[in-house]
Every structure is written in C-alpha cells, then in structure tokens.
Design an enzyme around this catalytic site. Sequence first.
Site, PDB file in Angstrom:
ATOM      1  N   ASP A  44       0.828  -1.299   0.096  1.00  0.00           N
ATOM      2  CA  ASP A  44      -0.060   0.044   0.019  1.00  0.00           C
ATOM      3  C   ASP A  44       0.893   1.328   0.071  1.00  0.00           C
ATOM      4  OD1 ASP A  44      -2.237   1.406   0.162  1.00  0.00           O
ATOM      5  OD2 ASP A  44      -2.766   1.356   2.182  1.00  0.00           O
ATOM      6  N   GLU A  74       2.039  -2.618  -5.165  1.00  0.00           N
ATOM      7  CA  GLU A  74       1.969  -1.180  -4.592  1.00  0.00           C
ATOM      8  C   GLU A  74       3.301  -0.583  -4.149  1.00  0.00           C
ATOM      9  OE1 GLU A  74      -1.544   0.132  -3.115  1.00  0.00           O
ATOM     10  OE2 GLU A  74      -3.015  -1.130  -4.071  1.00  0.00           O
ATOM     11  N   ASP A 182      -1.389  -9.777  -5.043  1.00  0.00           N
ATOM     12  CA  ASP A 182      -2.478  -9.211  -4.693  1.00  0.00           C
ATOM     13  C   ASP A 182      -3.679  -9.556  -6.005  1.00  0.00           C
ATOM     14  OD1 ASP A 182      -5.148  -8.005  -4.206  1.00  0.00           O
ATOM     15  OD2 ASP A 182      -4.147  -5.993  -3.709  1.00  0.00           O
TER      16      ASP A 182
END
Length: 279
Positions: A44, A74, A182
Amino acid sequence: MSLLTSVNIPANSPDASPAVSTDATQKPSEKEDFKLSLITWNVDGLDFENLPERSIGLVKYLNLYKPDVVFLQELIDPYVHFLKKRLVSYLMIEGAEEGYFTGMLLKKSRVTLVESEIVPYRTTKMMRNLLVVIVDGQKLCLMTSHLESGKANSKERMNQLHVVKWRFKRAPDDVTVVFGGDTNLRDAEVGLPATVCDVWEQLGKQEHCRYTWDTTINTNKKASFPVRFRFDRIYLRPAIKRGVPRLAPDHMALVGLEKLDCGRYTSDHWGIYCTFSAE
C-alpha cells in the site's frame, strides 16, 4: 515536485537497520537447497500516511522471517530506494519505472537471477502487468502481479489471470512455478489448470489465514463497513518431469497483524508467509 517523489522515507533511520546477518556469505546446505520460503505482500505504497513508519515495519518483518523470495505490490520509487538501502542481502527487481508497480526481492545467498521479464496486460486501465523472474539454484520461475481492482473489473481481472495461467502452462516440465500477489479475485472468477494448486487450499483451507484484506480488524482504510476477502493468493505448479525434486507447500501464515507504534498497520493488506519443501 510530484507527490510520489516528495515522500520522504528516512533510509538512515536506526529503527530500520537490518538485523546482523551472515545471509550474504553463508552457503546453504544441500538440504536447504530443496526448500523455499517466501512472503507476498501488497504494501500500500500509495497511502502516504505514516509511510516512513510503515516501510520500517516491513523491513523489520523481512529481517524477522528472512524469506528467500519476496513478492511486493503497490510499490513507489521512494519505497524501492529505501528497501534497496536497508536490505543489502537482497536483489531488487522492479516491475515498472514510474507510478506504482510490483517488485521482487531475491535473497542473494539462496537464489541467483537468470532473467526477468515484464509482461504487459494490454487492456489494463490501472497500470497492471505480470513480473516474471527466472532464477538458478532451484530451477524456479517466480511470478507476481497486482490484478485489476474492483468488483466492476471482473472481466479484465479474469483476462489477466488467463495470462498468468498461460505462463504456468508453457513453463518447462523441470521448472517449479510459483505465483503470488494481490489478485483481487473472487472465488467464482478462478479456474486453475489441473497441474496448478492454490497453496491455501492445498494446506487445508486454514481459517486463520483465509482473509488477507479484512476491515473488521485492519483499520488503515477506516472503512465504514466490515468486509473480508482473500485477495492475496499463492499458486504453485511443481516440476512435473520425472526425477526432478517436487516442491510442496508445508506452512502458511499471515504477517503484519501487529499495529506499529504509529497506531497503524504496515499495510491495509496482511502479508502471506509460506514455506515449501521437496516431497
């Protein structure tokens, strides 16, 4: 200066110093050669709140578990520069040069890079691709990706999964293929080749590591309603050639479940730690 490049992650922070380790010089035993440990984690990096503290948290987890391979999603440039400085026993491979992207860390004492490839998803609207890395030492093909996000993008996500499955199918028979990332997948969207297993399912669908995106516990996103998904997954296709060691999963656990001193978690996703050994 762009928002991405303005993020300051202090690479010289004493809290981020790696644990003393001889990983870079120790030669693994023959028994260890037929083992593999990995972590896959969407970190993230697009959430800039407490990013320095959270990136230090990631390094602490990696120094604790010392995985052979790390799949990351990310990432942004400042995060990559920080990791390169703090994790000197790993080689970093990046899935892009701008925006946000995936990456892979390879422990230099355990696996040796042969080649890497970035496979584009030609119809993505979210800058997504497939990072494929071939390593020597265990005849491994390693793949990571961040598939298209959002319920409405199911068709594109399944198209991207098709690319992943095609890579599984075309791998040589003497090569073990591991994918992690992911996936944003819902169970109804998945259909794997017969030779490929979902590692979580293979290990008995343990409830304690089912949900990797869980707003009932993880408060990073301050979600207004509870939701839990198994977005992050690991797929394995063991080598199928007779006489070649076959890796099989033997352990899985979620990581990142502890809040940091800043009051937030390392990411809004839990990471997955997984180990494999020869059957």
